[in-house]
Design a protein around this motif. Structure first.
Motif, PDB file in Angstrom:
ATOM      1  N   THR A 116      42.344  43.864  36.314  1.00 60.91           N
ATOM      2  CA  THR A 116      41.615  44.905  37.088  1.00 60.91           C
ATOM      3  C   THR A 116      41.504  46.337  36.444  1.00 60.91           C
ATOM      4  O   THR A 116      42.456  46.467  35.482  1.00 60.91           O
ATOM      5  CB  THR A 116      42.560  44.997  38.424  1.00 60.91           C
ATOM      6  OG1 THR A 116      43.818  45.622  38.213  1.00 60.91           O
ATOM      7  CG2 THR A 116      42.784  43.887  39.201  1.00 60.91           C
ATOM      8  N   PRO A 117      40.871  47.142  36.760  1.00 64.45           N
ATOM      9  CA  PRO A 117      40.731  48.598  36.098  1.00 64.45           C
ATOM     10  C   PRO A 117      42.136  48.987  36.109  1.00 64.45           C
ATOM     11  O   PRO A 117      42.457  49.876  34.980  1.00 64.45           O
ATOM     12  CB  PRO A 117      39.793  49.212  37.020  1.00 64.45           C
ATOM     13  CG  PRO A 117      38.666  48.226  37.700  1.00 64.45           C
ATOM     14  CD  PRO A 117      39.918  47.101  37.881  1.00 64.45           C
TER      15      PRO A 117
ATOM     16  N   MET B 169      44.166  47.255  33.524  1.00 68.86           N
ATOM     17  CA  MET B 169      43.694  47.463  32.196  1.00 68.86           C
ATOM     18  C   MET B 169      44.064  48.996  31.619  1.00 68.86           C
ATOM     19  O   MET B 169      44.347  48.991  30.447  1.00 68.86           O
ATOM     20  CB  MET B 169      42.226  47.558  32.185  1.00 68.86           C
ATOM     21  CG  MET B 169      41.478  45.841  32.405  1.00 68.86           C
ATOM     22  SD  MET B 169      39.812  46.083  32.470  1.00 68.86           S
ATOM     23  CE  MET B 169      39.564  44.759  33.618  1.00 68.86           C
TER      24      MET B 169
ATOM     25  N   VAL C 131      37.761  46.543  25.703  1.00 66.01           N
ATOM     26  CA  VAL C 131      38.112  45.866  27.052  1.00 66.01           C
ATOM     27  C   VAL C 131      36.899  44.982  27.617  1.00 66.01           C
ATOM     28  O   VAL C 131      35.785  45.301  26.946  1.00 66.01           O
ATOM     29  CB  VAL C 131      38.593  46.860  28.015  1.00 66.01           C
ATOM     30  CG1 VAL C 131      37.253  47.854  28.418  1.00 66.01           C
ATOM     31  CG2 VAL C 131      39.179  46.148  29.159  1.00 66.01           C
TER      32      VAL C 131
ATOM     33  N   PRO D 294      35.146  44.385  30.954  1.00 70.18           N
ATOM     34  CA  PRO D 294      35.382  44.680  32.368  1.00 70.18           C
ATOM     35  C   PRO D 294      35.112  43.510  33.151  1.00 70.18           C
ATOM     36  O   PRO D 294      34.503  42.572  32.772  1.00 70.18           O
ATOM     37  CB  PRO D 294      34.122  45.649  32.388  1.00 70.18           C
ATOM     38  CG  PRO D 294      33.824  46.107  30.962  1.00 70.18           C
ATOM     39  CD  PRO D 294      34.441  45.186  30.000  1.00 70.18           C
ATOM     40  N   ARG D 295      35.723  43.629  34.368  1.00 71.84           N
ATOM     41  CA  ARG D 295      35.719  42.523  35.394  1.00 71.84           C
ATOM     42  C   ARG D 295      35.164  42.817  36.525  1.00 71.84           C
ATOM     43  O   ARG D 295      35.597  43.960  37.283  1.00 71.84           O
ATOM     44  CB  ARG D 295      37.175  41.857  35.476  1.00 71.84           C
ATOM     45  CG  ARG D 295      37.826  41.492  34.099  1.00 71.84           C
ATOM     46  CD  ARG D 295      36.854  40.044  33.306  1.00 71.84           C
ATOM     47  NE  ARG D 295      37.578  39.852  32.082  1.00 71.84           N
ATOM     48  CZ  ARG D 295      38.440  38.692  31.947  1.00 71.84           C
ATOM     49  NH1 ARG D 295      38.525  37.888  33.081  1.00 71.84           N
ATOM     50  NH2 ARG D 295      38.816  38.409  30.843  1.00 71.84           N
TER      51      ARG D 295
ATOM     52  N   GLU E 267      33.419  38.454  34.022  1.00 71.47           N
ATOM     53  CA  GLU E 267      33.192  39.484  33.015  1.00 71.47           C
ATOM     54  C   GLU E 267      32.043  39.870  33.268  1.00 71.47           C
ATOM     55  O   GLU E 267      31.170  39.122  33.635  1.00 71.47           O
ATOM     56  CB  GLU E 267      33.063  38.820  31.745  1.00 71.47           C
ATOM     57  CG  GLU E 267      34.668  38.505  31.340  1.00 71.47           C
ATOM     58  CD  GLU E 267      34.662  38.019  29.842  1.00 71.47           C
ATOM     59  OE1 GLU E 267      34.279  38.650  28.866  1.00 71.47           O
ATOM     60  OE2 GLU E 267      34.892  36.782  29.565  1.00 71.47           O
TER      61      GLU E 267
ATOM     62  N   VAL F  47      30.776  47.987  37.506  1.00 70.28           N
ATOM     63  CA  VAL F  47      31.965  47.251  36.894  1.00 70.28           C
ATOM     64  C   VAL F  47      32.325  47.966  35.667  1.00 70.28           C
ATOM     65  O   VAL F  47      33.561  48.733  35.481  1.00 70.28           O
ATOM     66  CB  VAL F  47      31.946  45.825  36.517  1.00 70.28           C
ATOM     67  CG1 VAL F  47      33.124  45.370  35.959  1.00 70.28           C
ATOM     68  CG2 VAL F  47      31.467  44.971  38.191  1.00 70.28           C
TER      69      VAL F  47
ATOM     70  N   THR G 131      35.833  50.515  35.110  1.00 68.99           N
ATOM     71  CA  THR G 131      36.740  50.204  34.080  1.00 68.99           C
ATOM     72  C   THR G 131      37.116  51.355  33.092  1.00 68.99           C
ATOM     73  O   THR G 131      38.046  51.673  32.674  1.00 68.99           O
ATOM     74  CB  THR G 131      36.284  48.807  33.289  1.00 68.99           C
ATOM     75  OG1 THR G 131      36.247  47.903  34.327  1.00 68.99           O
ATOM     76  CG2 THR G 131      37.268  48.573  32.224  1.00 68.99           C
TER      77      THR G 131
ATOM     78  N   ILE H 207      40.591  53.854  32.319  1.00 71.26           N
ATOM     79  CA  ILE H 207      41.258  53.739  30.867  1.00 71.26           C
ATOM     80  C   ILE H 207      41.046  55.254  30.464  1.00 71.26           C
ATOM     81  O   ILE H 207      42.279  55.620  30.077  1.00 71.26           O
ATOM     82  CB  ILE H 207      40.651  52.689  30.182  1.00 71.26           C
ATOM     83  CG1 ILE H 207      40.776  51.295  30.787  1.00 71.26           C
ATOM     84  CG2 ILE H 207      41.005  52.998  28.689  1.00 71.26           C
ATOM     85  CD1 ILE H 207      39.949  50.193  29.879  1.00 71.26           C
TER      86      ILE H 207
ATOM     87  N   VAL I 110      33.616  48.515  25.172  1.00 72.86           N
ATOM     88  CA  VAL I 110      33.418  47.436  25.828  1.00 72.86           C
ATOM     89  C   VAL I 110      32.572  46.197  25.046  1.00 72.86           C
ATOM     90  O   VAL I 110      31.854  46.587  24.146  1.00 72.86           O
ATOM     91  CB  VAL I 110      32.645  47.640  27.196  1.00 72.86           C
ATOM     92  CG1 VAL I 110      33.519  48.985  28.150  1.00 72.86           C
ATOM     93  CG2 VAL I 110      31.088  48.128  26.868  1.00 72.86           C
TER      94      VAL I 110
END
Length: 244
Positions: free
Chosen positions: A21-22, A25, A42, A44-45, A51, A57, A61, A65, A75
């Motif tokens: 999850t953000p 992460m 990373v 992102p999900r 993904e 999304v 993310t 971060i 990414v």
């Protein structure tokens, strides 16, 4: 430079240590940067764990971060995140929050069009060159190659006995890489031996749960921060071996 790769294509089946999850992460990135990582990579999900390159999304993310760490955030744009090659550049053009860096796998269909879209928006491009593909040859012939931020030399050989040799073979294929900096990394059982090669050659490196779930002694890693701490030790040992 030591990049941390937070999660990759790992899933919940790989354990709760993998951030999906953000918020998770961002927490993992903060620990890794405190341990010495100088850049974050990373995948992102979506809320269901898939993904994605979708603007929503990616924004969630990257913003999460950035709220926790002061280092560049990159990414993935791997083909699995958006199966239609023509849709990937469109996704980039629709991004509302831009990462600092995005990796582009040069052997995948539509790689140059995707890289061009990223460069047009001011996003640095990591040219992902996988061993065992035609990525190095395609990169050598690409007019975009001199403009990428760096080359991400990705050793797909997971065997600890042969990964270092595979790494040196990939670097030979790359030649001067159009004069771009090279970040060298391995995966699974080959991750630690390739990291030592990076140290010996003075190349940028990366480590994290995307590349390996275990420490050099085979013990399960508790966090990305632990992998980064151990990675810096191993990288430094490689540098000292080179200078001795």
């Amino acid at each position: 430079m030591m990049q941390v790769c937070l999660n990759g294509s790992r899933t919940a089946a790989d354990g709760a240590v993998v951030p999906l999850t953000p918020e998770a992460m961002a927490e993992s990135a903060a620990g890794a940067v405190a341990a010495g990582a100088t850049e974050v990579h990373v995948h992102p999900r979506t809320p269901c764990g898939r993904e994605s390159m979708s603007p929503r999304v990616v924004a969630a993310t990257v913003e999460a971060i950035r709220a926790r760490v002061p280092v560049p955030v990159g990414v993935t744009t791997g083909a699995w995140t958006e199966p239609d090659p023509a849709a990937r550049p469109a996704r980039v053009r629709d991004w509302t929050v831009l990462p600092d860096v995005a990796s582009v796998n040069w052997h995948e269909p539509g790689a140059e069009e995707l890289a061009a879209a990223l460069l047009a928006r001011g996003v640095g491009v990591e040219a992902g060159i996988w061993s065992g593909t035609d990525g190095a040859a395609r990169f050598a012939a690409s007019p975009l190659a001199p403009g990428v931020l760096r080359v991400l030399a990705e050793v797909t050989d997971p065997a600890p006995e042969t990964a270092a040799e595979s790494a040196r073979a990939l670097l030979a294929e790359l030649g001067d890489a159009h004069g771009r900096p090279v970040l060298l990394h391995g995966e699974e059982g080959g991750a630690w031996s390739v990291l030592r090669v990076a140290g010996q050659l003075g190349l940028a490196a990366r480590i994290g749960l995307e590349d390996t779930l275990v420490l050099p002694d085979g013990e399960r890693a508790r966090s990305n921060a632990q992998l980064v701490s151990e990675g810096l030790v191993r990288y430094g040992a490689g540098r000292r071996r080179r200078s001795s």
